[in-house]
Design a protein around this motif. Structure first.
Motif, mmCIF file in Angstrom:
data_model
loop_
_atom_site.group_PDB
_atom_site.id
_atom_site.type_symbol
_atom_site.label_atom_id
_atom_site.label_comp_id
_atom_site.label_asym_id
_atom_site.label_seq_id
_atom_site.Cartn_x
_atom_site.Cartn_y
_atom_site.Cartn_z
ATOM 1 N N PRO A 95 32.479 -13.673 -40.424
ATOM 2 C CA PRO A 95 31.315 -13.021 -41.039
ATOM 3 C C PRO A 95 30.053 -13.061 -40.185
ATOM 4 O O PRO A 95 29.157 -12.240 -40.380
ATOM 5 N N ASN A 96 29.974 -13.972 -39.224
ATOM 6 C CA ASN A 96 28.768 -14.104 -38.407
ATOM 7 C C ASN A 96 28.934 -13.547 -36.998
ATOM 8 O O ASN A 96 28.080 -13.763 -36.145
ATOM 9 N N SER A 97 30.024 -12.846 -36.774
ATOM 10 C CA SER A 97 30.250 -12.206 -35.475
ATOM 11 C C SER A 97 29.804 -10.749 -35.550
ATOM 12 O O SER A 97 29.677 -10.177 -36.633
ATOM 13 N N ILE A 98 29.597 -10.169 -34.400
ATOM 14 C CA ILE A 98 29.220 -8.755 -34.324
ATOM 15 C C ILE A 98 30.494 -7.964 -34.055
ATOM 16 O O ILE A 98 31.049 -8.020 -32.961
ATOM 17 N N ILE A 99 30.962 -7.266 -35.077
ATOM 18 C CA ILE A 99 32.177 -6.466 -34.951
ATOM 19 C C ILE A 99 31.809 -5.022 -35.276
ATOM 20 O O ILE A 99 31.688 -4.650 -36.444
ATOM 21 N N SER A 100 31.578 -4.240 -34.240
ATOM 22 C CA SER A 100 31.158 -2.863 -34.477
ATOM 23 C C SER A 100 32.288 -1.866 -34.221
ATOM 24 O O SER A 100 32.280 -0.772 -34.755
ATOM 25 N N LYS A 101 33.247 -2.252 -33.415
ATOM 26 C CA LYS A 101 34.362 -1.364 -33.078
ATOM 27 C C LYS A 101 35.673 -2.124 -33.199
ATOM 28 O O LYS A 101 35.722 -3.332 -33.018
ATOM 29 N N TYR A 102 36.720 -1.394 -33.506
ATOM 30 C CA TYR A 102 38.064 -1.953 -33.509
ATOM 31 C C TYR A 102 39.030 -0.792 -33.347
ATOM 32 O O TYR A 102 38.670 0.366 -33.567
ATOM 33 N N ALA A 103 40.246 -1.110 -32.927
ATOM 34 C CA ALA A 103 41.224 -0.032 -32.744
ATOM 35 C C ALA A 103 42.629 -0.539 -32.966
ATOM 36 O O ALA A 103 42.962 -1.671 -32.635
ATOM 37 N N ASP A 104 43.429 0.338 -33.549
ATOM 38 C CA ASP A 104 44.848 0.041 -33.695
ATOM 39 C C ASP A 104 45.616 0.974 -32.779
ATOM 40 O O ASP A 104 45.215 2.114 -32.542
ATOM 41 N N PHE A 105 46.704 0.471 -32.239
ATOM 42 C CA PHE A 105 47.545 1.228 -31.324
ATOM 43 C C PHE A 105 48.989 1.140 -31.804
ATOM 44 O O PHE A 105 49.533 0.042 -31.903
ATOM 45 N N HIS A 106 49.558 2.271 -32.111
ATOM 46 C CA HIS A 106 50.983 2.298 -32.440
ATOM 47 C C HIS A 106 51.730 1.890 -31.181
ATOM 48 O O HIS A 106 51.324 2.232 -30.058
ATOM 49 N N LYS A 157 40.833 3.743 -22.553
ATOM 50 C CA LYS A 157 39.514 3.903 -21.921
ATOM 51 C C LYS A 157 38.464 4.349 -22.932
ATOM 52 O O LYS A 157 37.326 3.876 -22.903
ATOM 53 N N GLU A 158 38.827 5.252 -23.831
ATOM 54 C CA GLU A 158 37.893 5.719 -24.862
ATOM 55 C C GLU A 158 37.501 4.566 -25.790
ATOM 56 O O GLU A 158 36.331 4.412 -26.146
ATOM 57 N N ILE A 184 37.409 1.391 -25.036
ATOM 58 C CA ILE A 184 36.535 0.500 -24.271
ATOM 59 C C ILE A 184 35.149 1.103 -24.150
ATOM 60 O O ILE A 184 34.141 0.425 -24.336
ATOM 61 N N LYS A 185 35.097 2.387 -23.858
ATOM 62 C CA LYS A 185 33.810 3.082 -23.746
ATOM 63 C C LYS A 185 33.025 2.962 -25.052
ATOM 64 O O LYS A 185 31.842 2.645 -25.057
ATOM 65 N N GLU A 186 33.688 3.164 -26.183
ATOM 66 C CA GLU A 186 33.026 3.032 -27.485
ATOM 67 C C GLU A 186 32.641 1.590 -27.776
ATOM 68 O O GLU A 186 31.578 1.329 -28.349
ATOM 69 N N SER A 187 33.467 0.652 -27.365
ATOM 70 C CA SER A 187 33.197 -0.768 -27.625
ATOM 71 C C SER A 187 31.940 -1.255 -26.910
ATOM 72 O O SER A 187 31.240 -2.136 -27.382
ATOM 73 N N PHE A 188 31.649 -0.662 -25.759
ATOM 74 C CA PHE A 188 30.475 -1.055 -24.981
ATOM 75 C C PHE A 188 29.342 -0.049 -25.122
ATOM 76 O O PHE A 188 28.360 -0.125 -24.407
ATOM 77 N N ASP A 189 29.517 0.919 -26.031
ATOM 78 C CA ASP A 189 28.511 1.969 -26.231
ATOM 79 C C ASP A 189 28.122 2.651 -24.920
ATOM 80 O O ASP A 189 26.947 2.835 -24.625
ATOM 81 N N LEU A 190 29.117 2.994 -24.133
ATOM 82 C CA LEU A 190 28.894 3.681 -22.868
ATOM 83 C C LEU A 190 28.905 5.196 -23.095
ATOM 84 O O LEU A 190 29.647 5.691 -23.917
ATOM 85 N N LYS A 191 28.124 5.896 -22.367
ATOM 86 C CA LYS A 191 28.094 7.369 -22.495
ATOM 87 C C LYS A 191 29.029 8.000 -21.507
ATOM 88 O O LYS A 191 29.379 7.539 -20.513
#
Length: 158
Positions: A126-137, A148-149, A151-158
């Motif tokens: 509850p006290n961590s910053i979790i803004s992105k997550y992903a599941d992979f079949h 890559k997408e 990772i890009k979203e996880s680091f808020d890269l453009k």
């Protein structure tokens, strides 16, 4: 990602999560840590005892403790999904490590769907910053563009 230290922590049973963890570590230039158990599950025991443990939130003993998690800014944490839940080794890892105020990026591998994996994950941190997550079949983990997408979203890269 510049000047920030990143780690990829993962548990794997059949190698799918390991392949994905290696790919994430390679792309992010992260340190890689594999969670190993004192009494490892086999494929057979994962379908019986492992699922029971996952449903009950059991925390088996981890053989290799990671000593320096405080030095990381971002920690990717991945595992397979068992019975739509967190695997017992991930339960142990999350319980034993203080990840408060860390940027934690969960990912999972599965053969069908991730169920309540991410809901359970967030509840345990509850006290961590979790803004992105992903599941992979399991059939898509080799899709490098999707990784890559993510990772890009996880680091808020453009």
């Amino acid at each position: 990602m510049e000047n920030k230290k990143t780690a990829v922590v993962y548990y794997t049973l059949q190698g799918y999560t390991e392949k994905l963890a290696y790919k994430i570590a390679e792309i992010t230039n992260a340190d890689l840590y594999k969670i190993e158990l004192v009494k490892p599950y086999t494929i057979l025991s994962s379908y019986t005892l492992g699922i029971l443990h996952a449903r009950r939130g059991v925390c088996p003993e981890i053989k290799n403790k990671i000593q320096n998690l405080d030095s990381y800014d971002t920690i990717f944490i991945g595992a397979p999904v068992w019975a739509f839940m967190l695997t017992p080794p991930i339960n142990t890892f999350l319980k034993e490590n203080n990840l408060a105020m860390k940027n934690v990026v969960p990912f999972c591998t599965h053969k069908g769907n991730f169920g309540s994996y991410f809901k359970n994950f967030k509840e345990k941190l509850p006290n961590s910053i979790i803004s992105k997550y992903a599941d992979f079949h399991n059939n898509t983990i080799v899709n490098e563009e999707r990784v890559k997408e993510f990772i890009k979203e996880s680091f808020d890269l453009k």
